[in-house]
Design a protein around this motif. Sequence first.
Motif, PDB file in Angstrom:
ATOM      1  N   THR A 137       0.841  -1.202   0.000  1.00 34.68           N
ATOM      2  CA  THR A 137       0.000   0.000   0.000  1.00 34.68           C
ATOM      3  C   THR A 137       0.875   1.250   0.000  1.00 34.68           C
ATOM      4  N   ARG A 138       0.304   2.337  -0.490  1.00 32.32           N
ATOM      5  CA  ARG A 138       0.996   3.615  -0.591  1.00 32.32           C
ATOM      6  C   ARG A 138       0.084   4.728  -0.085  1.00 32.32           C
ATOM      7  N   GLN A 190      -3.874   5.530  -0.914  1.00 30.69           N
ATOM      8  CA  GLN A 190      -4.645   4.333  -1.231  1.00 30.69           C
ATOM      9  C   GLN A 190      -5.524   3.938  -0.045  1.00 30.69           C
ATOM     10  N   THR A 191      -6.447   3.014  -0.297  1.00 27.55           N
ATOM     11  CA  THR A 191      -7.420   2.608   0.720  1.00 27.55           C
ATOM     12  C   THR A 191      -7.291   1.122   1.026  1.00 27.55           C
ATOM     13  N   VAL A 249      -2.278   6.214   4.447  1.00 30.82           N
ATOM     14  CA  VAL A 249      -3.192   5.244   3.842  1.00 30.82           C
ATOM     15  C   VAL A 249      -4.558   5.387   4.487  1.00 30.82           C
ATOM     16  N   ARG A 250      -5.593   5.433   3.684  1.00 31.99           N
ATOM     17  CA  ARG A 250      -6.951   5.502   4.224  1.00 31.99           C
ATOM     18  C   ARG A 250      -7.401   4.100   4.632  1.00 31.99           C
ATOM     19  N   GLY A 296     -13.070   1.341  -4.714  1.00 29.83           N
ATOM     20  CA  GLY A 296     -11.872   2.152  -4.770  1.00 29.83           C
ATOM     21  C   GLY A 296     -10.724   1.681  -3.904  1.00 29.83           C
ATOM     22  N   ALA A 297     -10.841   0.508  -3.288  1.00 29.62           N
ATOM     23  CA  ALA A 297      -9.808   0.031  -2.363  1.00 29.62           C
ATOM     24  C   ALA A 297      -8.618  -0.545  -3.126  1.00 29.62           C
ATOM     25  N   ARG A 298      -7.462  -0.462  -2.506  1.00 25.81           N
ATOM     26  CA  ARG A 298      -6.255  -1.121  -3.004  1.00 25.81           C
ATOM     27  C   ARG A 298      -6.151  -2.547  -2.477  1.00 25.81           C
ATOM     28  N   ALA A 343      -8.864  -4.353  -6.612  1.00 18.47           N
ATOM     29  CA  ALA A 343      -8.213  -4.509  -5.303  1.00 18.47           C
ATOM     30  C   ALA A 343      -7.627  -5.904  -5.154  1.00 18.47           C
TER      31      ALA A 343
END
Length: 410
Positions: free
Chosen positions: A113-114, A117-118, A141-142, A159-161, A190
């Motif tokens: 994750t970055r 991102q979510t 990160v959200r 919209g999640a990673r 995702a």
Amino acid sequence: MTPTPPDDTRPLTGSDLDYGPAGDADGTRVVRAGLPAEEPYEPPLPGPVFAAHYHLPGEVEGAPYAYGRDANPTWTRLERAIADLEAPEDPEAEVVVFSSGMGAISAVLLSLTRPGQTVVLPCDGYNLLAALHERLEGFGVRVRTAPTGGDAQLDEVEGARLLWLETPSNPGLDVCDIRRLAQAAHEQGALVAVDNTLATPLGQRPLLLGADISVASGTKALTGHGDVLLGYVATRSPEVAAAVRAWRKTVGAIPGPMEAWLAHRSLATLEVRTRRQAGNALAVAEALAARPEVSDVRHPGLTDDPAHALASHQMSRYGCVVSFTLPDQAHANRFLARLRLVGDATSFGGVRSTAERRGRWGGDPVPEGFVRLSVGVEDSADLVRDIRRALDASAAPESGAVADGLGGGV
């Protein structure tokens, strides 16, 4: 309330293996997984390799072993063994072993994750996820959360990673539909990771159900003797494997060769241990459900458990953990102090039964009288008898240290 265990003897669909034909049953597979080709007068499982460095002629590129933080032959054998259990039909699946389950969990969440991102986490999962939740947000990160039960995380994947699932959840034992959630997450682009600690690869195979990553603490049932800290990440994605392997090297979250060897040795009994534990857990859960002072008994194998219908389709055995609630903290402490065959300890999955009042750690959204019981391989009738006797003895408060929970356990 009659439990209906799933069919644990169904054949696997596997690729051809060095040690035998495709389709070996789990009991055969675990005994031989990861072993090297037989050599005259050599042990079936070579001993641990203790090495900080290796003889390294020429260039580093292509060298299988160069430095002890990068790789070790003892890890390699264990990683091959676990890969064969997590994805028996896929010889390309990779496993990266870590010094602990938290090392493996952190590697996935922090390397993939970055900022911006979510990540979607369960709000009822392992309590140290809360610490990682804070760490992720600190890195920009959200984080969204939802309960495991009812596939509630489905509403948060847009919209999640990365979607993180824990099924069955610890300690509440709720179950979510891996296949359904993975499909929805993949439609959003995702990745999907599943904490498979409680189920083990013999109870549930997330990679075969559509997940990209299976993560587990090998400290628990995988090794089963309460003497090893270990974790691993299994994946079919070379990119994911490379990312978590680089994270392991960078932060130094490497397992010791002795721990890796002990874990590999323990795999040989995984099938017989988990089968016995699952049967014992069902017997214990039934006995607890019959007691008037016990409420909210949870075990996916009970036919009236909220998770049973889904678990029976997704899992090949239901695990060793039973959770339940006694009226209050003092009652739970009295019960734990009066157990003879069940140790007062944290963790789960060991050959010796343990239990604890989970609220003593804080962080878990459970009642003060909530007990997580890990059922071992003792005789089931003896365990049930011990639990009933402890419940009888703890029915009324008494004076002294035992009533305060100070007279027994660890």
